[in-house]
Design an enzyme around this catalytic site. Structure first.
Site, PDB file in Angstrom:
ATOM      1  N   ASP A   1       0.825  -1.221   0.000  1.00  0.00           N
ATOM      2  CA  ASP A   1       0.000   0.000   0.000  1.00  0.00           C
ATOM      3  C   ASP A   1       0.860   1.273   0.000  1.00  0.00           C
ATOM      4  O   ASP A   1       1.969   1.283   0.527  1.00  0.00           O
ATOM      5  CB  ASP A   1      -0.857  -0.051   1.275  1.00  0.00           C
ATOM      6  CG  ASP A   1      -2.051   0.849   1.223  1.00  0.00           C
ATOM      7  OD1 ASP A   1      -2.150   1.678   0.306  1.00  0.00           O
ATOM      8  OD2 ASP A   1      -2.906   0.729   2.120  1.00  0.00           O
TER       9      ASP A   1
ATOM     10  N   ASP B   1      -2.724 -10.803   9.298  1.00  0.00           N
ATOM     11  CA  ASP B   1      -1.871  -9.620   9.469  1.00  0.00           C
ATOM     12  C   ASP B   1      -0.952  -9.794  10.677  1.00  0.00           C
ATOM     13  O   ASP B   1      -0.061  -8.985  10.888  1.00  0.00           O
ATOM     14  CB  ASP B   1      -2.734  -8.376   9.679  1.00  0.00           C
ATOM     15  CG  ASP B   1      -3.098  -7.727   8.359  1.00  0.00           C
ATOM     16  OD1 ASP B   1      -2.495  -8.091   7.331  1.00  0.00           O
ATOM     17  OD2 ASP B   1      -3.989  -6.854   8.355  1.00  0.00           O
TER      18      ASP B   1
ATOM     19  N   TRP C   1      -4.045  -8.597  -3.899  1.00  0.00           N
ATOM     20  CA  TRP C   1      -5.416  -8.058  -4.039  1.00  0.00           C
ATOM     21  C   TRP C   1      -6.030  -8.011  -2.649  1.00  0.00           C
ATOM     22  O   TRP C   1      -6.362  -9.054  -2.082  1.00  0.00           O
ATOM     23  CB  TRP C   1      -6.209  -8.964  -4.983  1.00  0.00           C
ATOM     24  CG  TRP C   1      -7.612  -8.576  -5.273  1.00  0.00           C
ATOM     25  CD1 TRP C   1      -8.616  -8.325  -4.385  1.00  0.00           C
ATOM     26  CD2 TRP C   1      -8.199  -8.413  -6.575  1.00  0.00           C
ATOM     27  NE1 TRP C   1      -9.777  -8.019  -5.046  1.00  0.00           N
ATOM     28  CE2 TRP C   1      -9.556  -8.069  -6.393  1.00  0.00           C
ATOM     29  CE3 TRP C   1      -7.711  -8.536  -7.890  1.00  0.00           C
ATOM     30  CZ2 TRP C   1     -10.427  -7.862  -7.462  1.00  0.00           C
ATOM     31  CZ3 TRP C   1      -8.585  -8.327  -8.947  1.00  0.00           C
ATOM     32  CH2 TRP C   1      -9.922  -7.979  -8.732  1.00  0.00           C
ATOM     33  N   ASP C   2      -6.161  -6.816  -2.111  1.00  0.00           N
ATOM     34  CA  ASP C   2      -6.597  -6.638  -0.725  1.00  0.00           C
ATOM     35  C   ASP C   2      -8.080  -6.260  -0.683  1.00  0.00           C
ATOM     36  O   ASP C   2      -8.663  -5.841  -1.697  1.00  0.00           O
ATOM     37  CB  ASP C   2      -5.737  -5.523  -0.097  1.00  0.00           C
ATOM     38  CG  ASP C   2      -5.578  -5.669   1.406  1.00  0.00           C
ATOM     39  OD1 ASP C   2      -6.354  -6.413   2.025  1.00  0.00           O
ATOM     40  OD2 ASP C   2      -4.666  -5.011   1.962  1.00  0.00           O
TER      41      ASP C   2
HETATM   42  C1  DGJ Z   1      -4.287  -5.019   5.027  1.00  0.00           C
HETATM   43  C2  DGJ Z   1      -3.388  -6.160   4.669  1.00  0.00           C
HETATM   44  O1  DGJ Z   1      -3.750  -7.299   5.358  1.00  0.00           O
HETATM   45  C3  DGJ Z   1      -1.937  -5.783   4.963  1.00  0.00           C
HETATM   46  O2  DGJ Z   1      -1.099  -6.861   4.685  1.00  0.00           O
HETATM   47  C4  DGJ Z   1      -1.577  -4.584   4.149  1.00  0.00           C
HETATM   48  O3  DGJ Z   1      -1.561  -4.896   2.792  1.00  0.00           O
HETATM   49  C5  DGJ Z   1      -2.545  -3.447   4.435  1.00  0.00           C
HETATM   50  N1  DGJ Z   1      -3.903  -3.855   4.264  1.00  0.00           N
HETATM   51  C6  DGJ Z   1      -2.273  -2.275   3.542  1.00  0.00           C
HETATM   52  O4  DGJ Z   1      -3.170  -1.266   3.738  1.00  0.00           O
END
Ligand code: DGJ
Length: 734
Positions: A347, A534, A463-464
């Site tokens: 990001d 995360d 792809w989030d």
């Molecule tokens: C949430 C994801 O799980 C993280 O790994 C990271 O990519 C953040 N978003 C970035 O905003």
């Protein structure tokens, strides 16, 4: 008259009597069978699901089992849970289905059997479909619903499949959790009443409960023994699994889309296709169930499932939003120097009018922030080329921020109720795009397509998706179809994914959704892997990855070495342990390498080289879970074994640290008892090797006795670590 029709390995055993044909339909994989009683004019019944059944037993099944409706529908003699409930065009609530025909068709490595049904009164049709694989022990079950009534029919309940499970100390294993704590294992005996496992997030469906379960049929779950049925709903949206246990000898298992807030108005001749429920049976305990699912996943359900994954560095925990050309170049140089193969910029790289400095703006504006990256993506690709690594990039295509040029231009593209201000998500400004809208689908596809057209060297996309559906309202769907929102969103998304995959089949794509929010078999046909959580804390990862491994193969589980103290838990865990945990999945790094010492980098370099050696074993091998961290015996252990049983990797992680703690000796599994295996420790930190180093043992000894693993590392006292772990490579003599 008895007649056997052989359909390329699949047997339909048929008994004909007069004009009507009483037919047992056998749906089989190499080691599993499902037997259905299918007589035209009657309601199809399920007679058997389990290990592959002999033809002679199929003939006599009816005498030994209770037959259950193959798909219980609501409205006629059905006081308990049902799989399908509708409101007909005339307002009637009832269904009464009878078989009208049976057909089979061949697909690549699979046979599809279809039981065709019609309501006895209404022009309402239902197909029960079963796809049986010839090279994996999985049967996928789904339904197709259609009608020709004069006006629409409302579907109020529409499960994918139903399965009766004989009572008798049946246990269920399932996953639950939350952000940062995904994939927690719960195992409990099924008791009378209704157990519901469901999701209603709208976007991410696996942070808390999961759409996959395992049933241990012979009492308390064992990893190695006993009959197990595993089920995985292949769906990316809201789901509901139900197990009803009431006054008879069976548990009744239903799985499908969660119908809550989703009544579906089915037009005449429209076909409503439910997602598949994948079923497998194993007599080798829970690990056996996992091996069946993993094999099916690698061969059929996971994008590029038989291609080994690259070792990567992701920029997120290293620099968060602080992206710039120099910093990215430095990270690429560092990962290349450690032997990594790919760098992923996370990001923070986009937005011009509203640059993405933190999480409160810019989603939707997928244009490079030239303040941060004056040379744009081309500059980054040049760096990647110079350092000899591939390049990957982060996007969150389904979302926008209200602070974005996209939102200014298309406020009608977001999910929200008319006349209401939207509830906002992450950063106080995030909104979800309306994927029911074909224009939005095109926008999302074009984002990927444009990136790939402009920069064909992009090798990987993360792809989030970081927001739930918090606003029930599609600005695209008509008022009469607002109940379709959740379903239409995921259909729209799947359309986009299909287009992306048709054009870019080899692009590696990671499914991330605030960590592990998208670990499901609805997304995996389009994704190569998912981000497990995360939370990168290695100790907690032992638990999360353990749970996740029940249903998903290691090749799909992104597992990264991160910094100490850990950014989520604040815990300081030695690098060795962090490496030893990350190496049990798809290895990567998520750290700022410039903050690592030369010694640490050298350790990672060696570990990466060794991971390349064991990568095929971990990513393509069979899993054997040996000692569960959930059993709280102080350690956890699992291993991967190649199909040929000539190589294996054994992982052992201590999960508690006490002096003179008496840990169990771990017996191995899955080896060839006759073969001789030489033991070599990887990632060794001690000066002296383990006593077993270089020694050779029979598979039988390793499986009956196991090896003694010292519960601490013999280090100088100032280097003692509270977290011992071991990785052993076992190589069979040729
Ligand atoms: C949430 C994801 O799980 C993280 O790994 C990271 O990519 C953040 N978003 C970035 O905003």
């Amino acid at each position: 008259m008895k007649q056997i029709m052989k359909l390329s390995g699949w047997v339909l055993a048929a008994c004909c009597s007069g004009a009507l044909m009483a037919q047992n339909v056998v749906v089989s994989t190499p080691h599993n069978s499902l037997v259905l009683k299918a007589k035209e004019g009657e309601t199809p019944k399920v007679l058997y699901y389990g290990g592959r059944i002999a033809e002679s037993d199929v003939q006599n099944l009816s005498a030994t089992v209770v037959a259950h409706n193959a798909f219980p529908v609501y409205g006629m003699n059905c006081p308990s849970e049902s799989a399908l409930a509708v409101t007909h065009a005339d307002g009637n609530y009832s269904l009464d289905m009878m078989l009208t025909g049976t057909s089979t068709r061949e697909e690549n490595n699979a046979t599809v059997t279809v039981l065709e049904m019609k309501d006895r009164v209404y022009p309402f049709y239902l197909n029960l479909c079963y796809r049986a694989y010839q090279d994996a022990d999985v049967i996928e079950a789904w339904t197709e619903i259609r009608h020709t009534e004069k006006k629409p029919v409302v579907l109020r309940q529409f499960a994918s499949a139903y399965l009766p499970i004989r009572r008798g100390n049946v246990w269920i294993s399932h996953l639950s959790g939350s952000w940062g704590n995904e994939g927690c294992l719960t195992q409990e005996a099924l008791t009378p009443g209704l157990q519901v496992i469901k999701n209603r997030d709208g976007v991410r469906n696996s942070h808390s409960d999961h759409a996959e379960v395992m049933f241990s049929l012979e009492g308390q779950p064992s990893e190695t023994n006993g009959e197990v049925i595993a089920a995985a709903l292949c769906y990316s949206g809201n789901y509901k699994l139900r197990v009803e246990t009431h006054d008879d000898d069976y548990h009744h298992f239903f799985a499908g889309i969660n119908e809550e807030h989703s009544p579906y108005t089915l037009k005449k001749d429209e076909i409503f296709v439910t997602p598949e429920l994948a079923l497998t049976y194993s007599s080798e305990g829970l690990s056996g169930g996992s091996r069946n699912l993993h094999r099916w996943a690698r061969l059929h359900k996971l994008a590029n499932g038989t291609t080994l994954r690259k070792i990567l560095l992701n920029s997120w925990e290293g620099v968060y939003f602080d992206i710039n050309q120099e910093g990215m170049d430095q990270m690429m140089k560092d990962i290349a120097s450690m032997g990594g193969e790919l760098f992923v910029m996370d990001d923070g790289w986009f937005g011009q009018k509203y640059p993405r400095k933190t999480d409160n703006s810019s989603l939707g504006d997928w244009i490079v922030d030239t303040e941060k990256l004056p040379e744009g993506i081309n500059g980054l690709l040049r760096s990647a080329r110079n350092h000899g690594v591939k390049f990957g990039i982060w996007i969150e295509p389904e979302m926008a921020n209200t602070v974005s040029e996209l939102y200014e231009k298309h406020p009608d593209w977001i999910l929200k109720a008319p006349e209401r201000d939207p509830v906002l998500g992450r950063g106080g400004t995030q909104v979800v795009l309306d994927l029911a809208n074909p224009a939005v689908q095109d926008f999302v596809f074009n984002l990927v397509d444009t990136l790939m057209n402009r920069y064909p060297e992009i090798d990987y996309i993360k792809w989030d998706a970081n927001m739930s559906v918090m606003n029930h309202g599609s600005q695209y769907l008509p008022a009469t179809e607002q109940g379709h929102l959740f379903i239409a969103y995921h259909r729209g998304l799947e359309q986009v994914w299909k287009r992306v995959r048709a054009k870019y089949p080899r692009l590696t794509i990671q499914a991330c959704a605030s960590g592990g929010g998208r670990a499901n078999y609805g997304v995996l046909p389009y994704f190569d892997e998912f981000w497990v959580s995360d939370n990168t804390d290695a100790l907690q990862r032992v638990y999360m990855q353990w749970g996740t491994s029940y249903f998903f193969p290691a090749i799909a589980m992104a597992s990264h070495i991160s910094a100490a103290p850990n950014h989520q838990t604040g815990r300081t865990i030695p690098l060795k342990y962090r490496i030893d945990v990350a190496m049990s999945g798809r290895l990567g790094m998520e750290i700022q390498p410039k903050h690592m010492t030369d010694e640490e980098k050298e350790f990672c370099r060696k570990a990466i080289a060794d991971y390349k050696r064991i990568r095929p074993i971990v990513q393509q091998g069979d899993i054997y879970r040996l000692l569960s961290p959930y059993d709280r015996q102080g350690a956890a252990s699992l291993m991967y074994v190649t199909e040929r049983k000539d190589e294996a990797v054994f992982f052992w992680w201590k999960t508690e640290h006490f002096v003179n703690q008496h840990l169990p000796r771990v017996r191995m599994s899955g080896l060839d008892p006759q073969r001789l295996y030489t033991v070599r420790e990887l990632n060794r930190v001690e000066k002296y090797p383990l006593a077993v180093e270089g020694r050779t043992f029979t598979g039988r000894y390793l499986m009956e006795q196991g090896l003694e693993i010292p519960y601490s590392h013999r280090m100088e006292s100032h280097k003692q670590m509270g977290y011992s772990s071991r990785v052993l490579l076992l190589e069979a003599a040729k």
